[in-house]
Each structure stands twice: as C-alpha cells, then as structure tokens.
Design a protein around this motif. Structure first.
Motif: not given
Lengths: 346, 251, 178
Positions: A110, A171-172, C20, C35-37, C39-42
């Motif tokens: 993903i 991304m924000m 955030y 801002y880059l998070p 994401y997903g399974v982790e």
C-alpha cells in the motif's frame, strides 16, 4: 488539508454530483470524504459500490445521464475499472478517474509507487483509445488539476485520469480552492428520455468493420487535437543546467529536493516535470535536447516514462535512468548522489 | 375501419434480426406495448446487454445506453440516481445477469434500486453459439457440455430470481414464459406491473422470461415452445416469486 | 530556512496528532508546511510516524532523509531513526519508557519524562502534548501561543473541555529543564 480529501473537495466544488467507489488503501479518505460531503452538494449522489467494476459502470450510467461523475481507487482497483474506462472512451462520455497508486504488481503493497504509468498512458483497457492523464505533484495541484480534469473531460468527452500515489494522497499541505468556471458542455449526447424529440442511443458495439474503423479514426483525430493543445509541463532550474532530470508527481517532488542540494554544491542540474503524462511533453524535451546532452529519468518504478523520453529524444541525447519500484520512497539525498555521479562521469 | 393491431409506437420500424421462433422478438414487443400503454415512451431509458439483444437500440424507440457485459444493473443504478423520475429498465440474458453480472445484479437488488430488470432465461449462451449458461439444465447438451451438463463438473442451474426474492430490497419478481398465447398475456401483465412498480417508486422489480432458443437448442420452434413447458418450467416454475404489497420504503 | 521533523512511536501515543498540530500551527504562522503520515497496516496498533517540514519558502521534498529534529516516543523508533538525524540536530525522547540513549555525540539529546509528567497531571493520554511543550521550547521555531492556538482549533468546540488539561500538559513540558 490531506491530499485525498482535497481531491474530494475540489471535485464537489467543480460540480461533481456523482461519486461511486469501493474501499482500497491508500485512497480511502477520498471515498469517506465523498460519503460525508456529497450530501452537502445539491443533488449530490454517493454510492459505495460492491466492486470497482460496479463503481465505474455506475459512473458510466451517471455520465450518460448528464452528471459530472467521478470514481477513485488504487492500482489493483484501477485494473478492474479498465473495462468501464474503455467503454467510456468508446462511448465518448466524460468521467474523472482518480488512481492513488500503490506498489505492485498483483496486490503488491500500500506504499507509494508509480508502477501504473504504462496502464494510464496507453489507454489501459482494450481497444484503440487514450485517456488524458494528469500527474499532480503537490496538494495544491491535486485541487487545481481535479477541477481541470472535469473541464477537460467535458471538453473532449473523454475519461480523464488523475495519477497520484499514496504519498500525494496521504500528505497534508495548505491549499486554496479557486472558483471553477461554470460548466459548459454540449448536452446533445445526454440521455434523459426522448421527451417530445427523437430517441437516442449510446453504444460501443459497432459490428460493421468500416463504421468501426471510422469511429476509431474519429477518436484518433480527437486525440491528435488533445495532443496539440493540452500538453502541460513545469521546468525548474533549467537555465544553465547541464543535466536535466525528467520526473513527475512524487518523484518530481523528491527531485526538486535533490536539485536544491546539488545546486548548493554548485552542480548544474534542473528538472522537467510533465504535468500531463498523456499527452506527453515530447516537444518540450526535444527543445531542451538542442542544448543539453544529458537527461536522467527518475521514477518510482523500473522505467516506464523512460520509454516516452527515449521516443522523444531518440539518439539526440544521453538518457540515464534511476528508479526505485515497489513502494520504496527514495530520498532527495539518494538522488543527489546519483546526480553527482552522473555529472562526474561526463 | 377500426385499427385493432399495429406496431407499438415504442418499436422502431425495423425488422428484428432474431431467429425464427426466438423469444426475444416477442418480449421486445411486450415491453414496447407496456411502455405505450403506460404512456412512458418519453421518459423510458433502456439498457441493453451483451448477447443477442445487444442491438436492441435498433428496435426500441426510446433512449438507450449500452452496458458492458453484465453491468446493466450498475449502469442502471447510475442513471436512475441521477434521473430519479425516468423509467430505467435493463434487458439482460442469463449469462449477463446470472453469471458475469451476478454481483452487480445482487447488489442493485439489495440496495432496492428503483429499476426494472427484464431477465431473458433461455438456458444457453445464444449469441456466442450455444455454450453452457448458468441456467442450463442438468443433462442439457451445449457446446461446452457436450455430454450434457453434469452437476458434479458444471454445477447446478442457478435460480437467481428466487435468490433475489430473499433480499429485503426487492419488491416484485415474477417468472413468465412466452411460448404460448396464455403465457404471453401473463408475461405482458407482469412487465407492465414491474414498470408500474417503478413508477410508484416502490423499488426493485424483475421479470424473468423463459425464452425459447430453437437455434441453439437444435429444435423446431414448435418443439422449442413445447420444451419450455414440459422441461424448462419443471426446473424453473412459472409464477410470482415475490410481490410485496407494503408501502414504498421511506428512508 | 527549512526544518524537518520526524515524530515516531507506538500507535495510540498520539504521534500523528503531535505532527498534525505542529504542522497546523506552523501553517497559521505563515510558514510553508508539509505533513506526511505513515499509513495502513503499520498504524493499526504497531508503530506510527509522520514527517513535518516547515519552511519559509516552497518545500521541494516533504521527505526527510536527514531530519533536523527527531521525536521518539518508544525504543524501537529511537533505533530506527536515530542515525538519520542531521549532525547538530535534536533528539527528543520519552525517557519514561526509553531506557537507552543514542550513541551519537553530534546531536543534542533531550530526555523528557512525558509519561511521569502526564501521570502527575492525572491524565496519561496527554503525554504527547507534554512532549510538544518541550519540543516547542527547545526548537524555538514557533511561539507557544501559536501551538496552543493550533491545538485549540483542532480540538474544536466538541472537545473544548479537553483544552484545560492539554494546556497544563503543554506547560509541564515547556517549563521542564532538561
């Protein structure tokens, strides 16, 4: 705002009144945003479809009924939508399809990837057709290009793909929404029941070979017009560059970081960033090739846009490639090393 | 002189390409008559399938949108949601509706989409030349079941109308046939009722038509008509499968 | 000027929220931000991280190959990210549960016992805000009022009641001498 949500908001502001989608990471926030906000829009319709195939076919029905319609998915889901995209192209119906790419092939992972370039720019489904492909590289551009996508889809009565990836979607960044122009489109094709006039139909089946050929050439002529009029491209620090990176979307973003680092070290490097992947900015590249000998294609795959660059430049320049497939996000520092190496080699 | 029989207004002046004895021609006419009698020609939109009826837009004088194979109910969903006051019907065969389009059909029915489906069941893939359909009977010979359909290898004929009848989203489902004057009259009544159901905003309606295919069944038209009653209707009994009298769903 | 920060820890420690709020506050102060998070399974109960870039000019890349600041809330995150920090950068660590210390000598290390401080305030949930108090003080990029304003905006009307405890948590971190 987050990229995925920005696409949703921009679509609603652009007059999208029909959205059908199916959950898949990393684009779920867009589906959820539409579920939450379509109601806000007058006449807005949201459907969580039973599959990506159903979703694109609902879009086909809504588009034929005259609505601005959109669906979104990520790589594996976009594969399922190809049947519908091919039909939309054949029927000459407008629609916007968002692909928030992830690692592949197969289910893959993903994480952000650019592995669907071939699929997006070569039609993707069966038959002789093209889709306009827009590749945003910032959250602001997600907003602007989403609005433009509806406009282009209407103007050419053709599906338009927004090709972004997991990083763009998640991304924000701050974003401002401009007011979209009012919708103008030829309503002649829309099916609303024959009323007092004559009945119409929309079909993709043309059994007669000569008439099918005519239809294909008609589409081809339309694509020629698009190729002439709709090429978009950004250049960055190209003035005195001795090596030019060609990259789009997230990779272009990373490339800009690498170029800033390299420039601090005095290395003459610049960027050509195609914003439309189809039509591809072939002439822009050819223009630069008159002055610059070295091009470095940088993608988050094993070399797909590379082929378009090779087609554009042929033997007129040296073309190198650097790629990281499978969901790896290369860093600016990493690419800066590649740039330094290429320049040393010269 | 009184005109007692003529071409329905909702049929174009074109000769059907269907084989002699085919059930499609009759069903087309019944649909057109129903549309005329209900006065909805101006606002009906048809969705033809992939299959023999793929060029139904050459026959029906209403707006039509061709759907990819099996996707009729999804396309109809999109149209109906955008145009809730139009009468949207899909016309689908057994392969289209009950094999490749099962998911789209089931879920449109389950959502209770206010659309009408005309389901042509002829127990065979007609246009592609007589291969096994999901509704092919056990023991029935087709080009892909040369020794006859085997339950062990090919599975059983699927009763999609009964399955759909179990979904709370469906309102009216009836199975009819077009192999005799009496059955044709009943089929027309059912088609009209299904359209009426949609016009009242009552929800998903479907009319299954057992339709003879003499060519692929390798029978004379007369024998084909007889086979529908004597064999096919034993597997797929005619009659109302579901008819909810309840009020239209409000939420 | 561009400053990149990686926030990392367990899912549930409010790691993404730290980034955030920080990004939001910086945006309101007129900075360019990304801002880059992860994401997903982790993020389902595993580890979570996000990268925030704050700059006075357009941000080329939102990815931090060499972050200026690293905020780690658990031990695995410290080991994952410590070697990436730019020389002269800062590492903020949750010393309540991280017993190890970075081996690097070219970075400043700020050990903040966020768990203990939050416990003392009677609400272990606000440990991320305690950390942000210390972070805002040491990095000096944003005035504390700007952060609190951003926090208030994100909590919104619905969670107005939570503002008081968060304000106390922020103050506890801000006033801490490390």
């Amino acid at each position: 705002m987050q990229g995925n949500r920005v696409i949703g908001e921009a679509a609603i502001r652009a007059g999208c009144r029909f959205y059908a989608g199916y959950p898949i990471t990393p684009q779920n926030e867009l589906t959820e945003y539409m579920a939450d906000n379509m109601r806000r829009a007058k006449g807005g319709i949201f459907i969580q479809a039973e599959s990506e195939i159903a979703a694109i076919n609902m879009v086909l029905g809504a588009s034929a009924a005259g609505a601005r319609a959109m669906t979104s998915s990520s790589s594996p889901g976009i594969s399922l939508k190809q049947e519908g995209i091919s039909s939309l192209a054949a029927d000459e119906l407008p629609a916007v399809i968002v692909n928030i790419m992830r690692g592949g092939p197969g289910l893959g992972n993903i994480l952000p990837s650019q592995g669907d370039y071939f699929q997006a720019t070569r039609g993707g489904g069966h038959g002789d057709y093209r889709t306009i492909v827009l590749a945003p590289a910032s959250v602001q551009e997600l907003a602007d290009l989403t609005m433009d996508a509806f406009e282009l889809a209407d103007r050419y009565r053709n599906p338009v793909i927004i090709l972004a990836d997991g990083m763009m979607g998640q991304m924000m960044e701050p974003v401002e929404f401009h007011a979209p122009p009012p919708r103008r489109y030829p309503e002649c094709y829309v099916l609303k029941g024959m009323g007092q006039g004559k009945s119409k139909f929309i079909r993709a089946l043309i059994l007669d070979a000569i008439r099918m050929e005519e239809h294909n050439w008609k589409l081809y002529r339309k694509y020629q017009v698009i190729a002439q009029k709709e090429v978009r491209c950004e250049t960055f620090w190209t003035d005195d560059a001795e090596i030019l990176i060609v990259a789009y979307g997230t990779a272009a973003r990373i490339a800009k970081g690498a170029i800033k680092r390299s420039r601090e070290l005095g290395l003459p490097v610049g960027l050509i960033r195609p914003i439309t992947l189809w039509p591809f900015p072939t002439q822009v590249l050819q223009g630069f090739a008159a002055r610059v000998d070295d091009f470095l294609v940088f993608e988050m795959n094993t070399g797909q846009m590379l082929e378009d660059v090779q087609l554009a430049l042929g033997n007129t320049a040296r073309i190198q490639f650097y790629g990281r497939p499978g969901g790896v996000i290369p860093t600016p520092a990493e690419l800066a090393k590649v740039i330094a190496y290429q320049l040393r080699k010269k | 002189m009184k005109n007692i029989f003529s071409r329905p207004k909702s049929l174009k002046k074109a000769a059907f390409h269907y084989c002699a004895g085919c059930g499609h021609s009759i069903t087309h006419r019944l649909i057109a008559e129903a549309i005329d009698e209900l006065g909805i020609q101006d606002r009906a939109i048809g969705i033809p399938p992939a299959g023999c009826a793929v060029i139904a837009y050459n026959y029906f004088d209403v707006d039509m949108l061709e759907a990819p194979h099996g996707r009729g109910c999804a396309v109809a969903t999109g149209m109906k949601r955008v145009l809730p006051d139009r009468i949207i019907f899909s016309y689908q065969g057994d392969g289209d509706l009950a094999a490749i389009g099962t998911a789209e059909t089931m879920h449109a029915a389950n959502r209770g989409e206010n659309i009408t489906v005309i389901f042509i069941n002829n127990a065979v893939y007609g246009m592609t030349g007589g291969q096994m359909a999901p509704t092919t009977l056990l023991g029935q010979v087709s080009t892909t079941t040369p020794p006859g359909r085997s339950a062990l290898l090919d599975g059983h004929p699927i009763h999609l109308s009964e399955i759909l009848g179990q979904l709370p989203g469906t309102r009216y489902i009836e199975r009819c046939a077009v192999n005799s004057p009496a059955n044709i009259t009943r089929a027309k009544r059912a088609i009209k009722k299904a359209f009426k159901c949609q016009m009242d905003g009552a929800g998903f309606s479907l009319v299954e038509i057992l339709s003879q295919c003499p060519t692929n069944w390798k029978m004379t038209p007369v024998n084909a008509c007889r086979w529908v009653t004597e064999t096919m209707a034993k597997e797929f009994p005619l009659g109302v499968i579901k008819d909810l009298k309840a009020q239209a769903p409000t939420s | 000027m561009i400053k990149k920060t990686i926030f990392a820890g367990f899912g549930g420690q409010g790691v993404l929220m730290m980034g955030y709020i920080y990004a939001h506050a910086a945006m309101n102060e007129g900075f360019h931000v990304t801002y880059l998070p992860s994401y997903g399974v982790e993020v389902r109960g595993g580890t979570a991280n996000c990268t925030v870039a704050v700059s006075d000019e357009e941000i080329a890349s939102p990815i931090a190959s060499e972050p200026d600041h690293l905020v780690v809330m658990n031990k695995p995150s410290l080991f994952t990210f410590q070697n990436r920090v730019a020389p002269g950068g800062d590492i903020f660590l949750n010393s309540s549960i991280i017993d190890a210390r970075p081996t690097r000598k070219d970075v400043q290390i700020h050990a903040v016992p966020v768990g203990d401080l939050a416990e003392r305030l009677g609400n272990p949930q606000v440990l991320n805000i305690v950390m942000m108090g210390a972070f805002i003080r040491k990095t000096g990029l944003l005035p504390p009022e700007a952060f609190l304003k951003g926090l208030k905006h994100i909590l919104g009307e619905r969670k107005k009641a939570a503002m008081e405890i968060n304000r106390k948590a922020f103050a506890a971190g801000y006033e801490l001498q490390t």
